[in-house]
Design an enzyme around this catalytic site. Structure first.
Site, PDB file in Angstrom:
ATOM      1  N   LYS A  30      36.006  36.686 -47.454  1.00 24.74           N
ATOM      2  CA  LYS A  30      34.867  36.488 -48.354  1.00 24.74           C
ATOM      3  C   LYS A  30      33.822  37.586 -48.209  1.00 24.74           C
ATOM      4  O   LYS A  30      33.175  37.962 -49.180  1.00 24.74           O
ATOM      5  CB  LYS A  30      34.211  35.127 -48.093  1.00 24.74           C
ATOM      6  CG  LYS A  30      34.989  33.952 -48.652  1.00 24.74           C
ATOM      7  CD  LYS A  30      34.075  32.735 -48.739  1.00 24.74           C
ATOM      8  CE  LYS A  30      34.830  31.493 -49.172  1.00 24.74           C
ATOM      9  NZ  LYS A  30      33.938  30.312 -49.173  1.00 24.74           N
ATOM     10  N   LYS A  88      46.568  32.939 -54.044  1.00 26.11           N
ATOM     11  CA  LYS A  88      46.150  31.547 -54.067  1.00 26.11           C
ATOM     12  C   LYS A  88      45.430  31.214 -55.378  1.00 26.11           C
ATOM     13  O   LYS A  88      44.678  32.039 -55.887  1.00 26.11           O
ATOM     14  CB  LYS A  88      45.204  31.318 -52.880  1.00 26.11           C
ATOM     15  CG  LYS A  88      45.006  29.882 -52.486  1.00 26.11           C
ATOM     16  CD  LYS A  88      44.132  29.779 -51.240  1.00 26.11           C
ATOM     17  CE  LYS A  88      42.725  30.262 -51.499  1.00 26.11           C
ATOM     18  NZ  LYS A  88      41.775  29.971 -50.420  1.00 26.11           N
ATOM     19  N   LYS A 131      38.974  29.362 -57.546  1.00 24.30           N
ATOM     20  CA  LYS A 131      37.877  29.137 -58.492  1.00 24.30           C
ATOM     21  C   LYS A 131      37.341  30.449 -59.043  1.00 24.30           C
ATOM     22  O   LYS A 131      36.789  30.488 -60.138  1.00 24.30           O
ATOM     23  CB  LYS A 131      36.732  28.415 -57.769  1.00 24.30           C
ATOM     24  CG  LYS A 131      37.007  26.966 -57.403  1.00 24.30           C
ATOM     25  CD  LYS A 131      35.899  26.442 -56.485  1.00 24.30           C
ATOM     26  CE  LYS A 131      36.042  24.948 -56.258  1.00 24.30           C
ATOM     27  NZ  LYS A 131      35.059  24.459 -55.266  1.00 24.30           N
TER      28      LYS A 131
HETATM   29  P1  AMP Z   1      36.730  24.439 -51.950  1.00 20.98           P
HETATM   30  O1  AMP Z   1      36.720  24.538 -53.405  1.00 20.98           O
HETATM   31  O2  AMP Z   1      36.883  25.753 -51.282  1.00 20.98           O
HETATM   32  O3  AMP Z   1      35.614  23.624 -51.407  1.00 20.98           O
HETATM   33  O4  AMP Z   1      38.044  23.635 -51.590  1.00 20.98           O
HETATM   34  C1  AMP Z   1      38.128  22.233 -51.667  1.00 20.98           C
HETATM   35  C2  AMP Z   1      39.458  21.759 -51.118  1.00 20.98           C
HETATM   36  O5  AMP Z   1      40.532  22.247 -51.944  1.00 20.98           O
HETATM   37  C3  AMP Z   1      39.771  22.257 -49.705  1.00 20.98           C
HETATM   38  O6  AMP Z   1      40.396  21.216 -48.971  1.00 20.98           O
HETATM   39  C4  AMP Z   1      40.708  23.402 -49.931  1.00 20.98           C
HETATM   40  O7  AMP Z   1      41.565  23.632 -48.839  1.00 20.98           O
HETATM   41  C5  AMP Z   1      41.486  22.908 -51.138  1.00 20.98           C
HETATM   42  N1  AMP Z   1      42.051  24.028 -51.914  1.00 20.98           N
HETATM   43  C6  AMP Z   1      41.369  25.045 -52.499  1.00 20.98           C
HETATM   44  N2  AMP Z   1      42.209  25.889 -53.130  1.00 20.98           N
HETATM   45  C7  AMP Z   1      43.453  25.381 -52.941  1.00 20.98           C
HETATM   46  C8  AMP Z   1      44.761  25.789 -53.353  1.00 20.98           C
HETATM   47  N3  AMP Z   1      44.943  26.880 -54.101  1.00 20.98           N
HETATM   48  N4  AMP Z   1      45.815  25.030 -52.979  1.00 20.98           N
HETATM   49  C9  AMP Z   1      45.653  23.912 -52.224  1.00 20.98           C
HETATM   50  N5  AMP Z   1      44.444  23.467 -51.809  1.00 20.98           N
HETATM   51  C10 AMP Z   1      43.358  24.197 -52.158  1.00 20.98           C
END
Ligand code: AMP
Ligand code: TRP
Length: 348
Positions: free
Chosen positions: A118, A210, A213
């Site tokens: 990041k 991956k 967002k």
């Molecule tokens: P975040 O948006 O970073 O807060 O992520 C929220 C949850 O979604 C966390 O548990 C991440 O590990 C999961 N997550 C985010 N991106 C992915 C992805 N591409 N595949 C699987 N899990 C994800």
């Protein structure tokens, strides 16, 4: 000592909730409700570790906090039986993070790969908050002494750090912990729950990246707000390779796009990948994609519609967060009292 079993997890309100967030995290949050007491948190203090104007500013942050809350409820989390709230309303998270800052070691944080990704090349310009992010995350979990944390694969290293912090706190203050009647350990060594066929959902445009967002291409992800048409279009345009689907899982090893789509199908259908390949092995992608569109639309479109409906009622969402915060705070306050006593701070 046996700890009361409790699930905690968090999602950042940074916009564009997608299929990876759903399959890697939120869908599991929903399932775990049957077995555990659960606390699900919109981690707004984590969201501001990156410059907030990059993704929209204060007004967008407020909208995003409500959107994640609406997604939790729309996906099937019951905020009456379990706890749904936003992190910044419970000040104990930040308070415990400070104490953990004095437990965690610089060398541990220097190993965190998500910070390196990041922060990128301009590391000198990253916020201290971004560097400290995993310590706040450990505080989120341990302020409820949570025993289980469902997350996607990308959070594995942060969960290991959480265990290291718990362990060091338990060791550093072992005699105080015992004297105060907490036995051998005050904090549990929390278990991550990272299982199933979609712990790392990949971009629909590039099976080696991956799903994220922040990907500039909206075609790289299925958003939780996408309607049936958008879902269908994105699946049809998803990158594939020219071969038909293999019949065995081993056949997916060097085919990242095929592996990803099969994993998505399996996770949506709650079936193992091997079983999905048993059905579709030998089929062309056009056939498989048609089935995937039907499945994805049937599972995701109702969530999108419900998110939209709930999202219109800001007063309801804010009341869920306020009530959840009250209940979370009651648990967190007990932990903070014990922690202050253990450390030797004088309190009222
Ligand atoms: P975040 O948006 O970073 O807060 O992520 C929220 C949850 O979604 C966390 O548990 C991440 O590990 C999961 N997550 C985010 N991106 C992915 C992805 N591409 N595949 C699987 N899990 C994800
Ligand atoms: N770091 C997590 C993510 O990016 C979000 C998060 C913050 C979290 N605190 C947490 C997840 C506590 C699980 C438990 O996805």
């Amino acid at each position: 000592m046996a700890f009361k079993e409790r699930v905690f997890s968090g999602v950042q309100p940074t916009g564009n909730l997608h299929l990876g967030n759903y399959l890697g995290a939120i869908k599991k949050f929903v399932a775990l409700q049957a077995q555990y007491d659960c606390i699900y948190c919109v981690v707004d203090l984590h969201a501001i570790t990156v410059p907030i104007n990059v993704w929209g500013g204060p007004k967008t942050l407020r909208e995003n906090i409500r959107e994640v809350t609406a997604a939790f409820i729309a996906a099937g989390i019951d905020p009456k039986k379990h706890i749904v709230f936003n992190q910044s309303q419970v000040s104990a998270h930040a308070e415990l993070a400070w104490i953990f800052n004095c437990v965690a070691r610089l060398g541990w944080l220097n190993r965190m790969t998500q910070f390196k990704e990041k922060a990128g090349k301009d590391r000198e310009n990253a916020s201290i908050g971004l560097y400290d992010y995993p310590v706040l995350m450990a505080a989120d979990i341990l302020v409820y002494r949570a025993t289980h944390v469902p997350v996607g694969d990308d959070q594995k290293q942060h969960l290991e750090l959480c265990r290291d912090i718990a362990q060091k706190f338990n060791n550093d203050f072992a005699s105080s912990i015992a004297e105060l009647g907490h036995g051998q350990a005050y904090f549990p060594l929390t278990e991550p729950i990272i299982q199933g066929p979609a712990t790392r959902v990949m971009s629909l445009r590039d099976g080696t990246k991956k799903m994220s967002k922040s990907d500039p291409s909206d075609y790289s992800r299925i958003n939780l707000t996408d309607d049936a048409d958008a879902i269908a279009q994105k699946v049809r345009k998803a990158k594939t390779d020219p071969e038909p689907l293999p019949s065995e899982e081993a056949g997916l090893a060097v085919r990242p796009e095929a592996d990803n789509l099969v994993g998505i199908y399996a996770a949506l259908a709650d079936r193992p990948k091997a079983e999905v390949l048993g059905e579709f092995g030998g089929a062309q992608f056009s056939t498989f994609k048609t089935a995937l569109v039907d499945l994805a639309v049937s599972q995701l479109a109702p969530i999108a519609a419900e998110m939209k409906r709930i999202g219109q009622d800001t007063a309801y969402i804010d009341s869920v967060l306020a009530e959840g915060s009250d209940r979370a705070e009651a648990v967190a306050a007990e932990t903070m009292k014990s922690v202050k006593d253990i450390v030797g701070l004088i309190r009222r």
